[in-house]
Scaffold this active site. Structure first.
Site, short mmCIF file in Angstrom:
data_model
loop_
_atom_site.label_atom_id
_atom_site.label_comp_id
_atom_site.label_asym_id
_atom_site.label_seq_id
_atom_site.Cartn_x
_atom_site.Cartn_y
_atom_site.Cartn_z
N CYS A 41 11.96 -0.83 46.56
CA CYS A 41 12.86 -0.47 47.85
C CYS A 41 14.25 -1.82 47.80
CB CYS A 41 12.60 -0.15 49.12
SG CYS A 41 13.66 0.54 50.58
N ASP A 43 15.22 -3.07 50.17
CA ASP A 43 15.12 -3.37 51.35
C ASP A 43 14.89 -5.35 50.82
OD1 ASP A 43 13.84 -4.98 53.58
OD2 ASP A 43 13.48 -2.94 54.67
N ARG A 45 13.98 -7.50 52.61
CA ARG A 45 12.88 -8.88 52.79
C ARG A 45 11.90 -8.09 51.67
NH1 ARG A 45 12.06 -5.03 58.25
NH2 ARG A 45 12.28 -3.04 56.59
N HIS A 97 7.05 0.50 50.99
CA HIS A 97 6.36 -1.10 51.99
C HIS A 97 6.87 0.22 53.43
CE1 HIS A 97 10.65 -1.80 53.61
NE2 HIS A 97 11.22 -0.70 52.84
N CYS A 100 9.82 0.85 55.92
CA CYS A 100 10.88 1.12 55.39
C CYS A 100 11.62 2.29 55.79
CB CYS A 100 10.42 2.18 54.07
SG CYS A 100 11.49 2.40 52.66
CO CO Z 1 12.51 0.49 52.23
#
Ligand code: CO
Length: 211
Positions: A41, A43, A45, A97, A100
């Site tokens: 992803c 993302d 993080r 994750h 998400c």
């Molecule tokens: Co995500």
């Protein structure tokens, strides 16, 4: 994050690399032969290499919203094709994750404009597994399970491609479905039973004439 700080950090990083190996960048420039293709992803993080402790040259990385492998996405399809046929990676990892935002957005009835067709792929995952997901009453648990099932279905999408089917027949590739647990940092192997899934779908998606 201050943009100018990035350039300062970069200088420090270069100095650290050279202090260990003065030829570090000379060797890096010679080429790559990663053994792992990681699809994760976007993302901020979920930092692909950092959470795996991987160094430059070790992992071929593709990231997008909710670690998707849509059949018609030329971007991810090119990445898979190049990684499997040219780089000859031995492993393809789909890593989702928990928490998400993409998966969460797909669970809500909201018009997100350009993101609608992208997130609709996750709604398709929900539809495929609606009996199991419908039986989960706790919303957070349902959300976590959809993250896992989304990983599973994206692994199936990887297996639908001709290049991966060929590599699997030659037994030179393994597919892995993982979830990164954002609450404690652990990578969880979902241990998806691909043999069973393949048995169910092989006659539908098989691309080679020899069965
Ligand atoms: Co995500």
């Amino acid at each position: 994050m201050d943009i100018s700080k990035i350039f300062e950090n970069n200088k420090v990083w270069i100095a650290n690399k050279l202090s260990v190996d003065k030829d570090y960048f000379i060797n890096l420039g010679k080429g790559q032969s990663p053994e792992v293709l990681y699809i994760g992803c976007s993302d901020s993080r979920v930092t692909a290499e950092e959470l795996m402790g991987a160094n430059p040259g070790e992992v071929f990385v593709h990231r997008n919203i909710a670690n998707m492998v849509p059949n018609t996405d030329l971007n991810v399809m090119s990445v898979i094709n190049y990684a499997v046929s040219n780089l000859k990676v031995k492993h393809v990892v789909i890593c989702g994750h928990y928490s998400c935002g993409g998966v969460k957005a797909a669970m809500q009835s909201e018009d997100l404009g350009l993101l609608n067709p992208w997130l609709r792929n996750i709604r398709d995952v929900y539809r495929l597994h609606r009996v199991e997901l419908g039986s989960i009453k706790d919303e957070n648990k349902k959300y976590d399970r959809l993250v896992e099932l989304n990983v599973q279905e994206q692994c199936v999408n990887v297996m639908k491609t001709a290049v991966v089917q060929k590599a699997m027949l030659e037994k030179r590739i393994t597919i892995h479905g993982w979830v990164w647990d954002i609450h404690n940092g652990n990578i969880v192997d979902l241990k998806i039973d691909f043999d069973k899934i393949l048995e169910d779908i092989r006659d539908i998606y098989h691309l080679s004439s020899d069965k």
